[in-house]
Design an enzyme around this catalytic site. Structure first.
Site, mmCIF file in Angstrom:
data_model
loop_
_atom_site.group_PDB
_atom_site.id
_atom_site.type_symbol
_atom_site.label_atom_id
_atom_site.label_comp_id
_atom_site.label_asym_id
_atom_site.label_seq_id
_atom_site.Cartn_x
_atom_site.Cartn_y
_atom_site.Cartn_z
ATOM 1 N N GLY A 49 13.296 -25.804 2.084
ATOM 2 C CA GLY A 49 13.032 -24.375 2.252
ATOM 3 C C GLY A 49 12.499 -23.956 3.605
ATOM 4 C CD GLU A 104 5.587 -25.686 1.509
ATOM 5 O OE1 GLU A 104 6.772 -25.286 1.584
ATOM 6 O OE2 GLU A 104 5.123 -26.177 0.481
ATOM 7 C CG ASP A 105 9.590 -22.666 1.222
ATOM 8 O OD1 ASP A 105 8.461 -23.102 0.895
ATOM 9 O OD2 ASP A 105 10.605 -22.912 0.541
ATOM 10 C CG ASP A 108 3.802 -19.785 -6.560
ATOM 11 O OD1 ASP A 108 2.918 -18.962 -6.812
ATOM 12 O OD2 ASP A 108 4.718 -20.048 -7.383
ATOM 13 C CE LYS A 136 5.673 -15.938 -5.194
ATOM 14 N NZ LYS A 136 6.589 -16.459 -6.265
ATOM 15 C CB VAL A 158 10.953 -13.791 -2.293
ATOM 16 C CG1 VAL A 158 10.164 -12.518 -2.585
ATOM 17 C CG2 VAL A 158 9.982 -14.939 -1.983
ATOM 18 C CG ASP A 164 15.891 -23.094 -3.843
ATOM 19 O OD1 ASP A 164 14.678 -23.028 -3.588
ATOM 20 O OD2 ASP A 164 16.359 -23.767 -4.780
ATOM 21 N NE ARG A 170 17.685 -24.791 -0.143
ATOM 22 C CZ ARG A 170 16.512 -25.014 -0.735
ATOM 23 N NH1 ARG A 170 15.452 -24.329 -0.355
ATOM 24 N NH2 ARG A 170 16.386 -25.883 -1.699
#
Ligand code: 5GP
Length: 190
Positions: A49, A104-105, A108, A136, A158, A164, A170
């Site tokens: 990601g 990181e993407d 969470d 997040k 998202v 993804d 992606r």
């Protein structure tokens, strides 16, 4: 979505445009250039990601750096990690006494980041920090610090710019919220 349809048809609404992402990487690049001045960090991209974000960000960090990649899988459903984080592909360099920046993407629950940070600390990294495109916080369970991030997101799913859903989407060039109808249509595959 049937093969051949426009992939952007799965987006409910755009959250961060290409320009927004460029602004994020400009700002973060300047900050990281200051904070890592005179250092030689190992910048570790979390596969898959973070590839798009890392590619946009790192040319804006004006310091000598080494790039490496780590693939961790959390064996969760299509939406989040399960907490059962496993190492799939390791980095190739020694991080002992090195300044490590994990890219990181999205962070969470924080479980994936916690796993990666613990691994780097166990291996003797001098410092371990994280730069995420998105933060997040609503479902955070692990006590992790996202030292740098592009933007906050609410508790919504998202996709795009590396993010993804069931290993697709992606390559959408911006970040958008996935349509509920797409989620409903794929429920059996999660
Ligand atoms: P965590 O361990 O922090 O719960 O999960 C981090 C990983 O979960 C991210 O690297 C990403 O793969 C996935 N994830 C969490 N939220 C989202 C989201 O809104 N969209 C997508 N596509 N992936 C997410």
């Amino acid at each position: 979505m049937a093969t051949g349809e426009n992939i952007e048809g799965i987006i409910d609404h755009k959250l961060f445009s290409e320009d927004d992402i460029e602004e994020m990487t400009d700002r973060l690049g300047k900050q990281l250039t200051k904070d890592y001045a005179g250092k030689f960090p190992v910048v570790i991209g979390a596969l898959k990601g973070a590839i798009y974000f890392l590619t946009a960000l790192t040319p804006k960090i004006d310091v000598k750096m080494q790039l490496d990649f780590l693939d961790v899988s959390s064996y969760g459903n299509g939406f989040s990690s399960s907490g059962n984080v496993k190492l799939i592909t390791d980095i190739t360099c020694d991080v002992k006494d090195r300044d490590v920046l994990i890219v990181e993407d999205i962070v969470d629950t924080g479980q994936t980041l916690k796993f990666m940070e613990d691994l780097m600390r166990e291996r003797g990294a001098k410092s371990v920090k994280c730069c995420a495109m998105l933060n997040k916080t609503a479902r955070r369970v692990d006590d992790v610090t996202v030292d740098y991030y592009g933007a906050h997101v609410q508790n919504e799913f998202v996709v795009g710019f590396g993010l993804d859903y069931l290993n697709a989407y992606r390559n959408i060039p911006y970040v958008g919220v996935l349509k509920q109808s797409v989620i409903d249509a794929h429920k059996d595959e999660e």
